[in-house]
Design a protein around this motif. Structure first.
Motif, PDB file in Angstrom:
ATOM      1  N   VAL A  90     -68.497  11.518 -13.296  1.00 29.31           N
ATOM      2  CA  VAL A  90     -68.857  11.060 -14.657  1.00 29.31           C
ATOM      3  C   VAL A  90     -67.611  10.404 -15.258  1.00 29.31           C
ATOM      4  O   VAL A  90     -66.551  11.023 -15.329  1.00 29.31           O
ATOM      5  CB  VAL A  90     -69.310  12.255 -15.529  1.00 29.31           C
ATOM      6  CG1 VAL A  90     -69.577  11.819 -16.957  1.00 29.31           C
ATOM      7  CG2 VAL A  90     -70.547  12.913 -14.920  1.00 29.31           C
ATOM      8  N   TYR A 101     -70.732   7.688 -25.250  1.00 26.01           N
ATOM      9  CA  TYR A 101     -71.356   6.971 -24.126  1.00 26.01           C
ATOM     10  C   TYR A 101     -71.698   7.891 -22.953  1.00 26.01           C
ATOM     11  O   TYR A 101     -72.787   7.800 -22.386  1.00 26.01           O
ATOM     12  CB  TYR A 101     -70.463   5.823 -23.648  1.00 26.01           C
ATOM     13  CG  TYR A 101     -70.356   4.702 -24.651  1.00 26.01           C
ATOM     14  CD1 TYR A 101     -71.447   4.361 -25.457  1.00 26.01           C
ATOM     15  CD2 TYR A 101     -69.183   3.957 -24.790  1.00 26.01           C
ATOM     16  CE1 TYR A 101     -71.351   3.326 -26.386  1.00 26.01           C
ATOM     17  CE2 TYR A 101     -69.082   2.929 -25.714  1.00 26.01           C
ATOM     18  CZ  TYR A 101     -70.167   2.619 -26.509  1.00 26.01           C
ATOM     19  OH  TYR A 101     -70.080   1.605 -27.420  1.00 26.01           O
ATOM     20  N   PHE A 124     -70.357  19.608 -10.638  1.00 29.35           N
ATOM     21  CA  PHE A 124     -69.163  20.465 -10.543  1.00 29.35           C
ATOM     22  C   PHE A 124     -68.178  19.933 -11.570  1.00 29.35           C
ATOM     23  O   PHE A 124     -67.614  18.848 -11.390  1.00 29.35           O
ATOM     24  CB  PHE A 124     -68.591  20.407  -9.117  1.00 29.35           C
ATOM     25  CG  PHE A 124     -69.567  20.944  -8.093  1.00 29.35           C
ATOM     26  CD1 PHE A 124     -69.593  22.296  -7.794  1.00 29.35           C
ATOM     27  CD2 PHE A 124     -70.477  20.110  -7.477  1.00 29.35           C
ATOM     28  CE1 PHE A 124     -70.517  22.812  -6.894  1.00 29.35           C
ATOM     29  CE2 PHE A 124     -71.406  20.607  -6.562  1.00 29.35           C
ATOM     30  CZ  PHE A 124     -71.419  21.964  -6.271  1.00 29.35           C
ATOM     31  N   ASP A 126     -64.974  19.326 -13.830  1.00 28.07           N
ATOM     32  CA  ASP A 126     -63.513  19.440 -13.845  1.00 28.07           C
ATOM     33  C   ASP A 126     -62.985  19.558 -15.270  1.00 28.07           C
ATOM     34  O   ASP A 126     -61.775  19.664 -15.480  1.00 28.07           O
ATOM     35  CB  ASP A 126     -62.873  18.197 -13.201  1.00 28.07           C
ATOM     36  CG  ASP A 126     -63.097  18.178 -11.699  1.00 28.07           C
ATOM     37  OD1 ASP A 126     -63.337  19.247 -11.120  1.00 28.07           O
ATOM     38  OD2 ASP A 126     -63.044  17.075 -11.111  1.00 28.07           O
ATOM     39  N   PHE A 131     -68.766  20.574 -22.608  1.00 26.37           N
ATOM     40  CA  PHE A 131     -69.278  19.195 -22.649  1.00 26.37           C
ATOM     41  C   PHE A 131     -70.669  19.120 -22.014  1.00 26.37           C
ATOM     42  O   PHE A 131     -71.586  18.492 -22.538  1.00 26.37           O
ATOM     43  CB  PHE A 131     -68.293  18.255 -21.938  1.00 26.37           C
ATOM     44  CG  PHE A 131     -68.773  16.837 -21.840  1.00 26.37           C
ATOM     45  CD1 PHE A 131     -68.882  16.036 -22.970  1.00 26.37           C
ATOM     46  CD2 PHE A 131     -69.128  16.289 -20.613  1.00 26.37           C
ATOM     47  CE1 PHE A 131     -69.333  14.722 -22.885  1.00 26.37           C
ATOM     48  CE2 PHE A 131     -69.572  14.983 -20.514  1.00 26.37           C
ATOM     49  CZ  PHE A 131     -69.674  14.196 -21.655  1.00 26.37           C
ATOM     50  N   ARG A 134     -73.582  21.439 -23.732  1.00 31.66           N
ATOM     51  CA  ARG A 134     -74.294  20.816 -24.855  1.00 31.66           C
ATOM     52  C   ARG A 134     -75.536  20.057 -24.387  1.00 31.66           C
ATOM     53  O   ARG A 134     -76.454  19.820 -25.145  1.00 31.66           O
ATOM     54  CB  ARG A 134     -73.367  19.843 -25.595  1.00 31.66           C
ATOM     55  CG  ARG A 134     -72.391  20.551 -26.518  1.00 31.66           C
ATOM     56  CD  ARG A 134     -71.861  19.589 -27.558  1.00 31.66           C
ATOM     57  NE  ARG A 134     -70.900  18.656 -26.985  1.00 31.66           N
ATOM     58  CZ  ARG A 134     -69.597  18.861 -26.930  1.00 31.66           C
ATOM     59  NH1 ARG A 134     -69.093  19.948 -27.450  1.00 31.66           N
ATOM     60  NH2 ARG A 134     -68.796  17.970 -26.386  1.00 31.66           N
TER      61      ARG A 134
HETATM   62  C1  LIG Z   1     -65.229  13.267 -19.874  1.00 28.51           C
HETATM   63  C2  LIG Z   1     -65.594  11.822 -20.196  1.00 28.51           C
HETATM   64  C3  LIG Z   1     -66.591  11.314 -19.163  1.00 28.51           C
HETATM   65  C4  LIG Z   1     -66.253  11.831 -21.581  1.00 28.51           C
HETATM   66  O1  LIG Z   1     -66.666  10.502 -21.837  1.00 28.51           O
HETATM   67  P1  LIG Z   1     -66.966   9.994 -23.320  1.00 28.51           P
HETATM   68  O2  LIG Z   1     -67.819   8.780 -23.208  1.00 28.51           O
HETATM   69  O3  LIG Z   1     -65.721   9.904 -24.088  1.00 28.51           O
HETATM   70  O4  LIG Z   1     -67.813  11.234 -23.848  1.00 28.51           O
HETATM   71  P2  LIG Z   1     -68.629  11.332 -25.201  1.00 28.51           P
HETATM   72  O5  LIG Z   1     -68.103  10.327 -26.181  1.00 28.51           O
HETATM   73  O6  LIG Z   1     -70.063  11.348 -24.900  1.00 28.51           O
HETATM   74  O7  LIG Z   1     -68.235  12.748 -25.661  1.00 28.51           O
HETATM   75  C5  LIG Z   1     -66.941  12.974 -26.154  1.00 28.51           C
HETATM   76  C6  LIG Z   1     -66.702  14.424 -26.092  1.00 28.51           C
HETATM   77  O8  LIG Z   1     -66.451  14.764 -24.748  1.00 28.51           O
HETATM   78  C7  LIG Z   1     -65.750  15.946 -24.757  1.00 28.51           C
HETATM   79  N1  LIG Z   1     -64.669  15.840 -23.818  1.00 28.51           N
HETATM   80  C8  LIG Z   1     -63.930  14.784 -23.455  1.00 28.51           C
HETATM   81  N2  LIG Z   1     -62.996  15.136 -22.551  1.00 28.51           N
HETATM   82  C9  LIG Z   1     -63.173  16.450 -22.365  1.00 28.51           C
HETATM   83  C10 LIG Z   1     -62.521  17.404 -21.589  1.00 28.51           C
HETATM   84  N3  LIG Z   1     -61.484  17.082 -20.791  1.00 28.51           N
HETATM   85  N4  LIG Z   1     -62.970  18.678 -21.647  1.00 28.51           N
HETATM   86  C11 LIG Z   1     -64.016  19.010 -22.416  1.00 28.51           C
HETATM   87  N5  LIG Z   1     -64.652  18.166 -23.198  1.00 28.51           N
HETATM   88  C12 LIG Z   1     -64.235  16.894 -23.163  1.00 28.51           C
HETATM   89  C13 LIG Z   1     -65.198  16.179 -26.154  1.00 28.51           C
HETATM   90  O9  LIG Z   1     -65.970  17.183 -26.770  1.00 28.51           O
HETATM   91  C14 LIG Z   1     -65.458  14.874 -26.815  1.00 28.51           C
HETATM   92  O10 LIG Z   1     -65.730  15.064 -28.146  1.00 28.51           O
HETATM   93  P3  LIG Z   1     -64.633  14.556 -29.200  1.00 28.51           P
HETATM   94  O11 LIG Z   1     -64.493  13.081 -28.974  1.00 28.51           O
HETATM   95  O12 LIG Z   1     -65.279  14.924 -30.493  1.00 28.51           O
HETATM   96  O13 LIG Z   1     -63.392  15.307 -28.916  1.00 28.51           O
HETATM   97  C15 LIG Z   1     -64.339  10.892 -20.268  1.00 28.51           C
HETATM   98  O14 LIG Z   1     -63.373  11.521 -21.063  1.00 28.51           O
HETATM   99  C16 LIG Z   1     -63.751  10.602 -18.902  1.00 28.51           C
HETATM  100  O15 LIG Z   1     -64.138   9.647 -18.227  1.00 28.51           O
HETATM  101  N6  LIG Z   1     -62.778  11.403 -18.486  1.00 28.51           N
HETATM  102  C17 LIG Z   1     -62.127  11.214 -17.192  1.00 28.51           C
HETATM  103  C18 LIG Z   1     -63.065  11.552 -16.056  1.00 28.51           C
HETATM  104  C19 LIG Z   1     -63.534  12.973 -16.096  1.00 28.51           C
HETATM  105  O16 LIG Z   1     -62.774  13.919 -16.252  1.00 28.51           O
HETATM  106  N7  LIG Z   1     -64.860  13.123 -15.935  1.00 28.51           N
HETATM  107  C20 LIG Z   1     -65.511  14.408 -15.924  1.00 28.51           C
HETATM  108  C21 LIG Z   1     -65.512  14.943 -14.547  1.00 28.51           C
HETATM  109  S1  LIG Z   1     -66.383  16.495 -14.480  1.00 28.51           S
END
Ligand SMILES: CC(C)(COP(=O)(O)OP(=O)(O)OC[C@H]1O[C@@H](n2cnc3c(N)ncnc32)[C@H](O)[C@@H]1OP(=O)(O)O)[C@@H](O)C(=O)NCCC(=O)NCCS
Length: 323
Positions: A90, A101, A124, A126, A131, A134
């Protein structure tokens, strides 16, 4: 009336161009960028890849705002089978994060799976599981086990290194072992092809090890994993043994696999397999937390009737099921 978001399938070439250069820092591991790309292409173009794997994403004004991988697997629970959609990688580009997004993409993903009759989605995590919670995901027991190689009971064994010629014996042994488990991801020939591609991956450092024990000409036990001298460890992937009375073959095989390395590390194995290992040091994992969300009424009923809990003696799946 609210309009449902639609996910786009991302062609492998587009995924290589638009996503991999950004995600490599996180997920290439010990691979060079070219190896990271080549391994993605090898999976995508395999028979498994064409039938059971694709990359999908959410485009906003033409730009890829969030993406993930979709794996199709079957979960067997007793005599029943359920259609499972696995979610991997993701990803939202740095400059687009925090705008909802990834959440919107996963919501659309789950809606599409429900409409298509998929029974459950799994991943799985990381990141902090809140997140995904929810979105309805539940966190399953996710632990590691560490054993000291010299604490394992020894047993005199003639151990053989296994090669390509042993592949079908390994599969038969895995299948026999697996049917004794109450639930497991099915291993069809396509899943085995995927396993074979992953076994050659250079994502994790270390020297692959495939060791077996035979009685006569038939394989009676095997272990697979990697020797990682820099961590003084043998990292176990999976194992199986034919005769329930011969679980003690596994500690002896592990000892042989570790050789002069001090420790054996693994994800806590699933039921039945877990019983073949001594207690060891068991700790919660901080990454790769197993999560799932029931999507169909029939799977939800089965899951609610018997939900895994944190105190379960074993974890739900092998590390080889990780996506
Ligand atoms: C995690 C990820 C996919 C979220 O994408 P995004 O489009 O910003 O997500 P959304 O806008 O829908 O949601 C944002 C929320 O994600 C959550 N979030 C982001 N990173 C997080 C983390 N490391 N741990 C927990 N929650 C996280 C937060 O609650 C955030 O809310 P906030 O902006 O109010 O703090 C993005 O940060 C990413 O690509 N990270 C690197 C890759 C990664 O770690 N992917 C997940 C693998 S399991």
């Amino acid at each position: 009336m609210t309009r449902r978001l639609r996910l786009d399938v991302i062609a492998p070439d587009d995924y290589v161009r638009d996503v991999l250069p950004h995600s490599a820092a996180l997920w290439a591991g010990s691979r060079s960028f070219d190896e990271y790309v080549d391994e993605f292409r090898a999976i995508a173009s395999s028979a498994f890849g064409k039938r059971r794997f694709r990359t999908v994403g959410l485009r906003i004004d033409g730009a890829l705002a969030a993406s993930c991988k979709r794996y199709e697997r079957t979960l067997r629970c007793g005599d029943r089978t359920y259609k499972a959609a696995g979610i991997g990688a993701v990803f939202t580009p740095d400059d687009l994060r925090g705008r909802g997004y990834a959440t919107a993409m996963l919501g659309a993903f789950l809606d599409a799976e429900r409409d298509a009759g998929t029974d459950l989605a799994y991943l799985f995590s990381d990141i902090h599981p809140s997140f995904y919670e929810r979105l309805g995901f539940v966190t399953l027991p996710s632990r590691t086990i560490t054993l000291r190689a010299d604490s394992l009971p020894g047993r005199r064994l003639t151990v053989t290194a296994l090669g390509e010629a042993d592949a079908s014996a390994v599969r038969r042994l895995f299948d026999t072992f697996d049917t004794r488990r109450p639930y497991a991801f099915a291993r069809t020939p396509l899943d085995w092809e995927w396993q074979r591609l992953r076994a050659t991956s250079r994502e994790h450092a270390g020297q692959p090890v495939h060791l077996g024990v035979r009685h006569g000409r038939s394989l009676t036990a095997y272990v697979t994993g990697r020797r990682v001298p820099s961590a003084d460890s043998f990292v176990l992937d999976e194992f199986a043994y034919a005769n329930p009375d011969e679980a003690d073959l596994i500690p002896a095989l592990l000892r042989a696999a570790a050789g002069d390395l001090r420790t054996i590390r693994a994800w806590l194995p699933p039921t039945i397999a877990r019983e073949a290992l001594p207690r060891g040091a068991v700790r919660p994992r901080t990454t790769a937390l197993s999560m799932l969300v029931p999507l169909s009424a029939s799977f939800r009923a089965a899951f609610n009737a018997n939900p895994p809990d944190r105190n379960d003696a074993a974890d739900p799946c092998w590390s080889t099921d990780h996506i």
